[in-house]
Design an enzyme around this catalytic site. Structure first.
Site, PDB file in Angstrom:
ATOM      1  N   GLU A 120     -43.343   7.251 -31.751  1.00 37.96           N
ATOM      2  CA  GLU A 120     -42.877   8.569 -31.316  1.00 37.96           C
ATOM      3  C   GLU A 120     -42.422   9.452 -32.476  1.00 37.96           C
ATOM      4  O   GLU A 120     -41.819  10.501 -32.256  1.00 37.96           O
ATOM      5  CB  GLU A 120     -41.742   8.402 -30.311  1.00 37.96           C
ATOM      6  CG  GLU A 120     -42.162   7.707 -29.033  1.00 37.96           C
ATOM      7  CD  GLU A 120     -42.948   8.604 -28.092  1.00 37.96           C
ATOM      8  OE1 GLU A 120     -42.528   9.742 -27.840  1.00 37.96           O
ATOM      9  OE2 GLU A 120     -44.004   8.148 -27.596  1.00 37.96           O
ATOM     10  N   HIS A 171     -35.681   9.394 -26.418  1.00 35.82           N
ATOM     11  CA  HIS A 171     -35.751   9.245 -27.875  1.00 35.82           C
ATOM     12  C   HIS A 171     -34.346   9.048 -28.419  1.00 35.82           C
ATOM     13  O   HIS A 171     -33.370   9.554 -27.855  1.00 35.82           O
ATOM     14  CB  HIS A 171     -36.363  10.484 -28.540  1.00 35.82           C
ATOM     15  CG  HIS A 171     -37.797  10.697 -28.211  1.00 35.82           C
ATOM     16  ND1 HIS A 171     -38.311  11.931 -27.858  1.00 35.82           N
ATOM     17  CD2 HIS A 171     -38.847   9.839 -28.163  1.00 35.82           C
ATOM     18  CE1 HIS A 171     -39.611  11.823 -27.623  1.00 35.82           C
ATOM     19  NE2 HIS A 171     -39.956  10.558 -27.799  1.00 35.82           N
ATOM     20  N   CYS A 202     -35.502  18.702 -31.540  1.00 36.36           N
ATOM     21  CA  CYS A 202     -36.853  18.376 -31.075  1.00 36.36           C
ATOM     22  C   CYS A 202     -37.894  19.309 -31.671  1.00 36.36           C
ATOM     23  O   CYS A 202     -39.046  18.917 -31.870  1.00 36.36           O
ATOM     24  CB  CYS A 202     -36.930  18.466 -29.555  1.00 36.36           C
ATOM     25  SG  CYS A 202     -36.153  17.099 -28.677  1.00 36.36           S
TER      26      CYS A 202
END
Length: 445
Positions: A175, A246, A367
């Site tokens: 990720e 996350h 993000c």
């Protein structure tokens, strides 16, 4: 030590920004599914957030949106005819795949890649591995175009190594930087790289929400990048179950400081000890932990306190935490933020930015950016057309106002006119960012 600064490369939010609810475990994405989005406001909010960082004296770069709808992907599924016909038929016969092909998720550049600065790599180059994002279909479509974008921004192979993504298999699910934190004394000095993982490659996983990063993927990236002093903490299972898809939803770090929630790691004591051992001889880590009592996990997720940007502003001794306005609006997270600024600890100030359009899809300030430590010579080797200046900010704002819709519902993604608008926007953007010809698949015929 060669002096360096931490640059940010933000994903430019694309014209198909919508609330389609494609990401299991992302509570905001699920909560707002089906509601109308505002792509124009979204891209302008992202640009203003970039300008805030550039105005503070930090190098700021722009990563272009991906081509969406992803017609080549839909063609691999057997849809034929004109591009408009492919889109129409896909929405009728395979709406789940069509929705994935329209997602603007590449905007969240924290998932674009994992980055190792030259100070940590054995060959003295900056290394990038685009994330395969194997866990979610819509995100698994990104890594090839991400590599093209990184190649465009970092074109000098003597200074930059842009790798291919890891094999796109569940055992190596990756990720990107959303599960990576680098700690150091100075940005240009050798550091410690935390590569956080949620499950082992062959571990059975029956929990409701997926653990998106495997231990083996993190280890492979550390080997590939020849990264010195890696640490591999395990993400808390309780945090994953609570909606922290996350690690950057519950943890952020900069320089020698790690700021994290009590539930960030499966073994907090062991993680602290491993970081101290890896940092021995380099720096003394500073740990700023927020307790579950002070900030329940639900408040940490809804406010995105830890999905803030922890930055060193040039000329300031203490770090600044750049939070979404949702942090300010939540009484518990606001109290934590204010206590940080009032303390004598390493975090000396808190600023707020409005990225509400991104937040409603589960993506905060952190993000939207990929952090890249660069020396002066490495900055000079980047594509200058992709570095944000006042002039570029103004030009991109004008561009966005011309091409982006004010309102978009998930059903509007099937509109062939949106396909034409998106391609028109990307065509012009290639000229603005000096991306060359054939950067996007639709430009190659």
């Amino acid at each position: 030590m060669t002096p360096a600064l931490e640059a940010n490369a933000d994903g430019l939010i694309g014209p198909t920004h919508s609330y389609a609810g494609l990401s299991p475990g992302n509570l905001a994405s699920s909560l707002n599914k089906g509601e109308a989005s505002n792509p124009r406001a979204a891209v302008l909010q992202g640009l203003d957030k970039m300008k805030t960082l550039a105005d503070l004296g930090l190098p700021q770069y722009v990563l272009p949106p991906h081509e969406r709808p992803d017609i080549p992907f839909l063609r691999t599924l057997g849809f034929t005819g004109s591009d408009a016909a492919v889109l129409e038929r896909a929405w009728k016969e395979a709406p789940g795949f069509a929705a994935a092909a329209c997602s603007a998720s590449p905007m969240w550049a924290a998932n674009a890649a994992t980055v190792t600065p030259s100070a940590d790599a054995a060959d003295g180059r900056v290394h990038f591995t685009p994330a395969n994002l194997h866990t979610n279909l819509h995100r698994s479509l990104e890594h090839q175009q991400t590599k093209r974008a990184l190649d465009a921004l970092f074109p000098d192979p003597t200074r930059f190594a842009v790798h291919d993504a890891l094999p796109a298999v569940a055992h190596l699910a990756d990720e990107g930087a959303a599960n990576h934190v680098r700690l150091c004394a100075e940005h240009g000095a050798p550091g410690v790289n935390l590569l956080v993982w949620g499950r082992e490659a062959f571990e059975p996983w029956a929990d409701a929400f997926p653990a998106r990063q495997t231990h083996e993927a993190s280890q492979a990236i550390a080997r590939r990048h020849q990264a010195g002093r890696p640490v591999f903490p395990r993400q808390s299972r309780a945090a994953i179950a609570g909606g922290t898809f996350h690690n950057d939803v519950v943890c952020v770090g900069a320089l020698d400081t790690l700021f994290f929630h009590e539930l960030a790691f499966e073994d907090t004591t062991g993680t602290r000890a491993a970081i101290r051992a890896a940092a021995d001889g380099l720096f003394e880590p500073q740990f700023v932990e927020v307790s579950l009592a002070d900030l329940p996990l639900a408040d940490a997720i809804s406010s995105y306190l830890f999905n803030s940007m922890l930055v060193q502003i040039p000329g300031e001794d203490r770090l600044t935490l750049i939070c979404p306005t949702e942090t300010r609006d939540n009484p518990r997270s606001h109290a934590v933020a204010q206590s940080l600024a009032a303390s004598n600890g390493p975090i000396g100030a808190v600023r707020y930015v409005d990225v509400r359009q991104s937040m409603r899809n589960g993506g905060g300030p952190a993000c939207l950016r990929l952090r890249v430590v660069l020396t002066g010579a490495e900055q000079a080797a980047t594509n200058p057309a992709m570095r944000l200046t006042d002039a570029l900010h103004a030009r991109l704002s004008t561009w966005a106002n011309r091409w982006y819709r004010e309102s978009l519902r998930p059903a509007d993604l099937a509109d062939p006119q949106l396909l034409a608008e998106s391609r028109g926007a990307l065509d012009e953007l290639c000229t603005i960012l000096d991306l060359g010809t054939g950067f996007y698949p639709f430009q190659r015929g």
